[in-house]
Design a protein around this motif. Sequence first.
Motif, PDB file in Angstrom:
ATOM      1  N   ALA A  86      97.839  73.315  57.687  1.00 30.40           N
ATOM      2  CA  ALA A  86      99.512  73.867  57.012  1.00 30.40           C
ATOM      3  C   ALA A  86      99.159  75.450  56.546  1.00 30.40           C
ATOM      4  O   ALA A  86     100.104  75.912  55.855  1.00 30.40           O
ATOM      5  CB  ALA A  86     100.167  73.347  56.312  1.00 30.40           C
ATOM      6  N   THR A  90      97.893  81.374  56.195  1.00 31.81           N
ATOM      7  CA  THR A  90      98.732  82.280  54.591  1.00 31.81           C
ATOM      8  C   THR A  90      97.738  82.520  54.521  1.00 31.81           C
ATOM      9  O   THR A  90      96.134  82.171  54.267  1.00 31.81           O
ATOM     10  CB  THR A  90      99.020  80.639  54.241  1.00 31.81           C
ATOM     11  OG1 THR A  90      97.813  79.755  53.760  1.00 31.81           O
ATOM     12  CG2 THR A  90      99.939  79.639  54.578  1.00 31.81           C
ATOM     13  N   ALA A 297     101.407  68.380  54.830  1.00 31.40           N
ATOM     14  CA  ALA A 297     101.854  69.962  55.013  1.00 31.40           C
ATOM     15  C   ALA A 297     103.041  69.916  54.064  1.00 31.40           C
ATOM     16  O   ALA A 297     103.718  71.369  54.076  1.00 31.40           O
ATOM     17  CB  ALA A 297     101.957  69.669  56.851  1.00 31.40           C
ATOM     18  N   ALA A 298     103.592  68.981  54.074  1.00 32.20           N
ATOM     19  CA  ALA A 298     104.982  68.970  53.346  1.00 32.20           C
ATOM     20  C   ALA A 298     104.247  69.006  52.201  1.00 32.20           C
ATOM     21  O   ALA A 298     105.288  70.645  51.737  1.00 32.20           O
ATOM     22  CB  ALA A 298     105.665  67.693  53.179  1.00 32.20           C
ATOM     23  N   ARG A 301     104.056  73.709  51.509  1.00 29.62           N
ATOM     24  CA  ARG A 301     105.070  74.148  51.659  1.00 29.62           C
ATOM     25  C   ARG A 301     106.292  74.003  50.473  1.00 29.62           C
ATOM     26  O   ARG A 301     106.246  75.334  50.280  1.00 29.62           O
ATOM     27  CB  ARG A 301     106.235  73.804  53.063  1.00 29.62           C
ATOM     28  CG  ARG A 301     107.455  73.933  53.008  1.00 29.62           C
ATOM     29  CD  ARG A 301     108.819  73.357  53.831  1.00 29.62           C
ATOM     30  NE  ARG A 301     108.364  71.681  53.716  1.00 29.62           N
ATOM     31  CZ  ARG A 301     109.771  71.255  52.527  1.00 29.62           C
ATOM     32  NH1 ARG A 301     110.072  72.272  51.695  1.00 29.62           N
ATOM     33  NH2 ARG A 301     110.166  69.934  52.566  1.00 29.62           N
ATOM     34  N   GLY A 305     105.641  76.632  48.156  1.00 32.86           N
ATOM     35  CA  GLY A 305     107.287  77.683  47.490  1.00 32.86           C
ATOM     36  C   GLY A 305     107.667  77.595  45.766  1.00 32.86           C
ATOM     37  O   GLY A 305     108.194  79.054  44.953  1.00 32.86           O
TER      38      GLY A 305
END
Lengths: 332, 332
Positions: A86, A90, A297-298, A301, A305
Amino acid sequence: MNRRPTITDVARTAGVSVATVSKAINGRDGVSAATLEHVLGVVAELGYESSLVATSMRRGRTNVIGVLVAEFEPFALELLRGVSTALQDTPYDVLAYAGTVSAGDHLGWEHRSLSRLGGTLIDGAILVTPTTAPTRASVPIVAIDPHTGPDGPATVSVVNLDGARAATEYLLSLGHRRIGHLRGRTDLESAQQRERGYREALAGAGIPFDPALVADGGYRTAGATAGAHALLDVADRPTAVFAANDLSAIEMIRVASERGLRVPEDLSVVGFDDIPEASSHAPQLTTVRQPLPAMGAAAVRILLGMLDGGEPEHVRMPAELIVRGSTATFAA
Amino acid sequence: MNRRPTITDVARTAGVSVATVSKAINGRDGVSAATLEHVLGVVAELGYESSLVATSMRRGRTNVIGVLVAEFEPFALELLRGVSTALQDTPYDVLAYAGTVSAGDHLGWEHRSLSRLGGTLIDGAILVTPTTAPTRASVPIVAIDPHTGPDGPATVSVVNLDGARAATEYLLSLGHRRIGHLRGRTDLESAQQRERGYREALAGAGIPFDPALVADGGYRTAGATAGAHALLDVADRPTAVFAANDLSAIEMIRVASERGLRVPEDLSVVGFDDIPEASSHAPQLTTVRQPLPAMGAAAVRILLGMLDGGEPEHVRMPAELIVRGSTATFAA
DNA sequence: CTGTTAGCGCCTTCAA
DNA sequence: TTGAAGGCGCTAACAG
């Protein structure tokens, strides 16, 4: 073993000040094109890379996300895959840290690791099965398979209750009535919910709860040995066991085999997690799958955030029963 | 998100100097029993832990071993398990770092990671499949599945040549004559040796080498797709493929299935590594096992030795053919 | 455009 | 027994 070049080495070689090198490297303006080129040339020549440590000490951010674990066991490694993937596109690097627990540390490894790395080395942390709900964290935190329920820090977990109920109901559907439970780390919400799911399923089938059929496993191989024996020592021994995770399920099977019981003929065993070992084990393990890479991955995220000023979230992901070879119908 | 307590906070709260706190924490003498107790009390109360970053900046050692990888893929994760386990009862913590390669970095991720972490954050490094033989390292290094052969830094690898020969000979023993090879990262010694083993086995069976039957896979799923197609596009297509690792073997199977070929009925596939996916894949993968956790443990042993003033070593571990379901006899 | 200065958190001389 | 000062490598003000 020669010393790595420092910014001072670069400055000296290039014949400029340290500050100028810093500006050149970081693309700040206030450097003439000629100087810039020259400095970058020296940087390349010397193979200089800024020290993460020094940079992080001076700057706030490091663009590094920490994955803090007690130990690199399969569960954590699968999560790590998801996290790493994930973070692929980035600007963040991944740093996974397994801190040994110093003897008399009551606060737990997560506190120690967080305190040692947070605020300096890492911009944010993903905690894997923390033993405590960290308070006073110096960086944003997401906990996977958290200690407490949805409160405090951001969390990612599966619907443990449903998964456990499904596992137990499956054993019931196979005709088992004496079903044991090798429970997990009772300090974790997940273990509590799994035991509750087990109990609810039994209750739903009108089977009275028998405390003798619940033993401690602690989610770890070593911790499960005694519990596995205990379950098999019960007078009217269980014909099936729902283990709180795969590691203890596998240990359950090993202990059963050691005592001459065949799985699944003499004993059905269901695990939880679906780590890679579950499917490579013989017999292949019937288990409740947690979507570990997706959970990692969650967590990423959510964490990104939060780094961006967002609110902590609590994510629940589905758990899915995977039927394989470690379970069979009960032949009375 | 409140700031972590620093040594200054402890000093202020305890009403002593920073130096005294430092001495108390690190067990230096020159602190009275009363002061010691008082300071440690404040430390516990505040939950203070020294910053790894600041400490490492000031001190030489950190008691942290770095495992440097390009990416957390299964191969690296299995190694990490071994490393972590081997470090269990030592004073060392494990820090696994996956550095993203900055666009124009010719020197490779290992140089960057080493330079950023070495000499400061970590006392020694284990490099997983480095793309280059690192020179001028600031800390002791052990390379696993190294770029070059046994020279320069300490290395741990398997006998790739034997493993590849065994895999190919097994396919030959099944009656296959058109055997393809999906090769690995040609910059790595392991990939070169595996191709050589493949060729030697063919030669040993009197089968002329056909360049069309060798395609590039690069050890990665994405990289293997084109090569897999290429092999199946050959006029007289191979009936078996020896893939340089499991990831590309699995991709080979996927591509074959996509084109309507069944494995192993229409195409036999052998991999290399025996990552967990190999046995959980359907069909289960015939492969050459590398004892990955043991290799990680060996790297630790060597590294700790070097940190203790010992010499770099070069360890070769055996590779073992594991026959599973992705291979079958050639039905002409 | 460039250099000087200060300081991030910590540990280690060296003085008091 | 304690504290003050310096400095690890780096960056962000500010001064020249």
